[in-house]
Scaffold this active site. Structure first.
Site, PDB file in Angstrom:
ATOM      1  N   GLU A  49      27.570   6.557  81.902  1.00 50.06           N
ATOM      2  CA  GLU A  49      27.152   7.929  82.248  1.00 50.06           C
ATOM      3  C   GLU A  49      28.356   8.736  82.755  1.00 50.06           C
ATOM      4  O   GLU A  49      28.590   9.870  82.333  1.00 50.06           O
ATOM      5  CB  GLU A  49      26.056   7.909  83.326  1.00 50.06           C
ATOM      6  CG  GLU A  49      24.715   7.394  82.811  1.00 50.06           C
ATOM      7  CD  GLU A  49      23.581   7.541  83.828  1.00 50.06           C
ATOM      8  OE1 GLU A  49      23.501   8.586  84.501  1.00 50.06           O
ATOM      9  OE2 GLU A  49      22.770   6.610  83.946  1.00 50.06           O
ATOM     10  N   GLU A  52      16.221   2.726  90.984  1.00 52.74           N
ATOM     11  CA  GLU A  52      16.869   1.398  90.862  1.00 52.74           C
ATOM     12  C   GLU A  52      16.050   0.339  91.597  1.00 52.74           C
ATOM     13  O   GLU A  52      15.856  -0.775  91.082  1.00 52.74           O
ATOM     14  CB  GLU A  52      18.294   1.450  91.431  1.00 52.74           C
ATOM     15  CG  GLU A  52      19.238   2.288  90.582  1.00 52.74           C
ATOM     16  CD  GLU A  52      20.687   2.246  91.076  1.00 52.74           C
ATOM     17  OE1 GLU A  52      21.057   1.294  91.784  1.00 52.74           O
ATOM     18  OE2 GLU A  52      21.443   3.185  90.750  1.00 52.74           O
ATOM     19  N   ARG A  54      13.649   7.108  80.445  1.00 47.63           N
ATOM     20  CA  ARG A  54      13.345   5.983  81.356  1.00 47.63           C
ATOM     21  C   ARG A  54      12.272   5.086  80.748  1.00 47.63           C
ATOM     22  O   ARG A  54      12.308   3.864  80.936  1.00 47.63           O
ATOM     23  CB  ARG A  54      12.924   6.503  82.726  1.00 47.63           C
ATOM     24  CG  ARG A  54      14.102   7.020  83.518  1.00 47.63           C
ATOM     25  CD  ARG A  54      13.730   7.445  84.924  1.00 47.63           C
ATOM     26  NE  ARG A  54      14.911   7.873  85.659  1.00 47.63           N
ATOM     27  CZ  ARG A  54      14.892   8.807  86.606  1.00 47.63           C
ATOM     28  NH1 ARG A  54      13.757   9.412  86.930  1.00 47.63           N
ATOM     29  NH2 ARG A  54      16.012   9.124  87.239  1.00 47.63           N
ATOM     30  N   ARG A  98      20.958  -0.905  75.705  1.00 48.55           N
ATOM     31  CA  ARG A  98      20.471  -0.472  77.015  1.00 48.55           C
ATOM     32  C   ARG A  98      21.587   0.245  77.786  1.00 48.55           C
ATOM     33  O   ARG A  98      21.398   1.316  78.343  1.00 48.55           O
ATOM     34  CB  ARG A  98      20.004  -1.713  77.774  1.00 48.55           C
ATOM     35  CG  ARG A  98      19.165  -1.513  78.979  1.00 48.55           C
ATOM     36  CD  ARG A  98      19.857  -0.927  80.146  1.00 48.55           C
ATOM     37  NE  ARG A  98      18.898  -0.676  81.202  1.00 48.55           N
ATOM     38  CZ  ARG A  98      19.126   0.089  82.236  1.00 48.55           C
ATOM     39  NH1 ARG A  98      20.247   0.736  82.379  1.00 48.55           N
ATOM     40  NH2 ARG A  98      18.201   0.259  83.156  1.00 48.55           N
ATOM     41  N   THR A 151      25.733   0.833  83.050  1.00 47.55           N
ATOM     42  CA  THR A 151      25.058   2.041  82.541  1.00 47.55           C
ATOM     43  C   THR A 151      25.606   3.275  83.263  1.00 47.55           C
ATOM     44  O   THR A 151      25.892   4.318  82.643  1.00 47.55           O
ATOM     45  CB  THR A 151      23.527   1.942  82.762  1.00 47.55           C
ATOM     46  OG1 THR A 151      23.052   0.737  82.161  1.00 47.55           O
ATOM     47  CG2 THR A 151      22.792   3.133  82.161  1.00 47.55           C
ATOM     48  N   ASN A 170      19.993   7.333  91.439  1.00 47.65           N
ATOM     49  CA  ASN A 170      18.669   7.500  92.036  1.00 47.65           C
ATOM     50  C   ASN A 170      18.253   6.130  92.585  1.00 47.65           C
ATOM     51  O   ASN A 170      17.801   5.258  91.846  1.00 47.65           O
ATOM     52  CB  ASN A 170      17.678   7.997  90.969  1.00 47.65           C
ATOM     53  CG  ASN A 170      16.327   8.318  91.563  1.00 47.65           C
ATOM     54  OD1 ASN A 170      15.866   7.635  92.465  1.00 47.65           O
ATOM     55  ND2 ASN A 170      15.690   9.366  91.050  1.00 47.65           N
ATOM     56  N   LYS A 217      20.549  14.681  82.070  1.00 50.54           N
ATOM     57  CA  LYS A 217      20.803  15.172  83.436  1.00 50.54           C
ATOM     58  C   LYS A 217      21.702  16.415  83.401  1.00 50.54           C
ATOM     59  O   LYS A 217      21.506  17.358  84.156  1.00 50.54           O
ATOM     60  CB  LYS A 217      21.465  14.072  84.278  1.00 50.54           C
ATOM     61  CG  LYS A 217      20.518  12.932  84.606  1.00 50.54           C
ATOM     62  CD  LYS A 217      21.211  11.802  85.356  1.00 50.54           C
ATOM     63  CE  LYS A 217      20.217  10.696  85.660  1.00 50.54           C
ATOM     64  NZ  LYS A 217      20.820   9.513  86.284  1.00 50.54           N
TER      65      LYS A 217
HETATM   66  O1  LIG Z   1      17.151   6.537  85.413  1.00 51.29           O
HETATM   67  C1  LIG Z   1      18.243   7.056  85.653  1.00 51.29           C
HETATM   68  O2  LIG Z   1      18.349   8.160  86.234  1.00 51.29           O
HETATM   69  C2  LIG Z   1      19.475   6.401  85.262  1.00 51.29           C
HETATM   70  O3  LIG Z   1      20.540   6.970  85.389  1.00 51.29           O
HETATM   71  C3  LIG Z   1      19.441   4.985  84.796  1.00 51.29           C
HETATM   72  C4  LIG Z   1      19.701   4.001  85.948  1.00 51.29           C
HETATM   73  C5  LIG Z   1      19.607   2.587  85.328  1.00 51.29           C
HETATM   74  O4  LIG Z   1      20.616   2.045  84.898  1.00 51.29           O
HETATM   75  O5  LIG Z   1      18.485   2.075  85.253  1.00 51.29           O
HETATM   76  C6  LIG Z   1      21.074   4.239  86.455  1.00 51.29           C
HETATM   77  C7  LIG Z   1      21.277   5.035  87.547  1.00 51.29           C
HETATM   78  C8  LIG Z   1      20.214   5.516  88.435  1.00 51.29           C
HETATM   79  O6  LIG Z   1      20.542   5.275  89.759  1.00 51.29           O
HETATM   80  C9  LIG Z   1      18.900   4.921  88.101  1.00 51.29           C
HETATM   81  C10 LIG Z   1      18.694   4.170  87.002  1.00 51.29           C
END
Ligand SMILES: O=C(O)C(=O)C[C@]1(C(=O)O)C=C[C@@H](O)C=C1
Length: 287
Positions: free
Chosen positions: A276, A197, A18, A154, A272, A193, A165
């Site tokens: 994932e 976000e 992050r 990114r 993103t 999460n 994860k």
């Molecule tokens: O930080 C995370 O846990 C991510 O998966 C990255 C990300 C993002 O694209 O910034 C994507 C999904 C989550 O809801 C939160 C943030």
């Protein structure tokens, strides 16, 4: 634990990943600011618009991208598991391969750069630039390539986030179960999460507002400190002291901060998450 995990190196911690995503926000905002100083110059995105002396008939940007990526491929850029090219049939590196710790399963298998390219050309460029043509084609395309590369890095970083994860002992078994079920919806819920976000979008608005200011000499006191004019220009008065909340009085900035926020909300974060999910759905393929 899956067999694959035994041969992979430990993924970086989610907090470290992050931090990288936060740093890439700065790269992306500055790249967008750089591109927005030139007009739309739509000619560079259309096939057959610029007359190439060797008869090439694609768009100027596609030609330029291929040239830049060819040089970068030669110096091993696309051997790095966090770098993905937009073009194909690139030359081999001129140097021996580098050894990267094997953190990802099949790192090259997911590449959504075509989607990123179309989103950037059709939505981002018209949003951040003034209409018209100022003939700065090379400068505009150079900035486009920087924006595209930063966005691609990114968004594909989602693979590392997903692996981290997946390896987390607190959620590992749940991920394995959902992957085996191919349960895309529950995987999406598990990896999302909402708080992260929301914080990201607030931070991004504050950054785009501050980085986007044009601080002229009229904004500085003789000793170089920021005067009242500068504070107003910088939007510092619209940032409350206790948080990164930004007031609705719109400050004029070099790139529209609301556009930067919608770019992330509507494209960068969803893409993103798409990376994932795709990564996770194939995570156990070789088991
Ligand atoms: O930080 C995370 O846990 C991510 O998966 C990255 C990300 C993002 O694209 O910034 C994507 C999904 C989550 O809801 C939160 C943030």
């Amino acid at each position: 634990m899956s067999r694959n995990l035994l041969i992979l190196a430990a993924a970086p911690k989610l907090s470290e990943l992050r931090d990288t995503l936060v740093r890439l926000e700065d790269t992306i905002i500055f790249a967008l600011i750089e591109r927005s100083q030139f007009k739309h110059n739509s000619k560079i995105y259309a096939a057959n618009e610029m007359r190439f002396r060797d008869g090439y008939s694609g768009s100027f940007l596609s030609w330029f991208l291929k040239e830049v990526e060819s040089v970068h491929a030669k110096v091993r850029r696309y051997q790095s598991p966090d770098e993905y090219p937009f073009t194909d049939n690139l030359p081999d590196p001129v140097l021996p391969p580098l050894e990267y710790p094997p953190v990802l399963v099949d790192p090259q298998s997911i590449n959504i750069n075509d989607e990123i390219f179309n989103m950037y050309i059709n939505t981002v460029v018209p949003g951040i630039t003034a209409q018209g043509d100022d003939t700065n084609y090379g400068s505009s395309a150079t900035r486009d390539i920087e924006c595209l590369q930063a966005l691609s890095r990114r968004i594909h970083y989602g693979k590392f986030v997903a692996e981290s994860k997946f390896q987390d002992p607190k959620t590992h078994d749940e991920y394995v179960r959902l992957i085996k079920e191919k349960n895309r919806d529950r995987l999406m819920e598990l990896l999302t999460n909402v708080h992260v976000e929301e914080q990201l979008l607030k931070r991004l608005k504050a950054k785009a507002l501050i980085y986007g200011q044009d601080l002229s000499t009229a904004s500085l006191s003789p000793d170089g400190s920021i005067n009242a004019n500068g504070r107003a220009l910088l939007g510092l008065n619209s940032l409350s002291a206790s948080s990164s909340e930004v007031s609705d009085d719109k400050v004029k900035t070099r790139v529209d901060y609301d556009l930067v926020v919608s770019l992330y909300r509507d494209y960068v974060i969803p893409l993103t998450k798409e990376v994932e999910i795709e990564y996770l759905l194939h995570r156990l393929d070789n088991n």
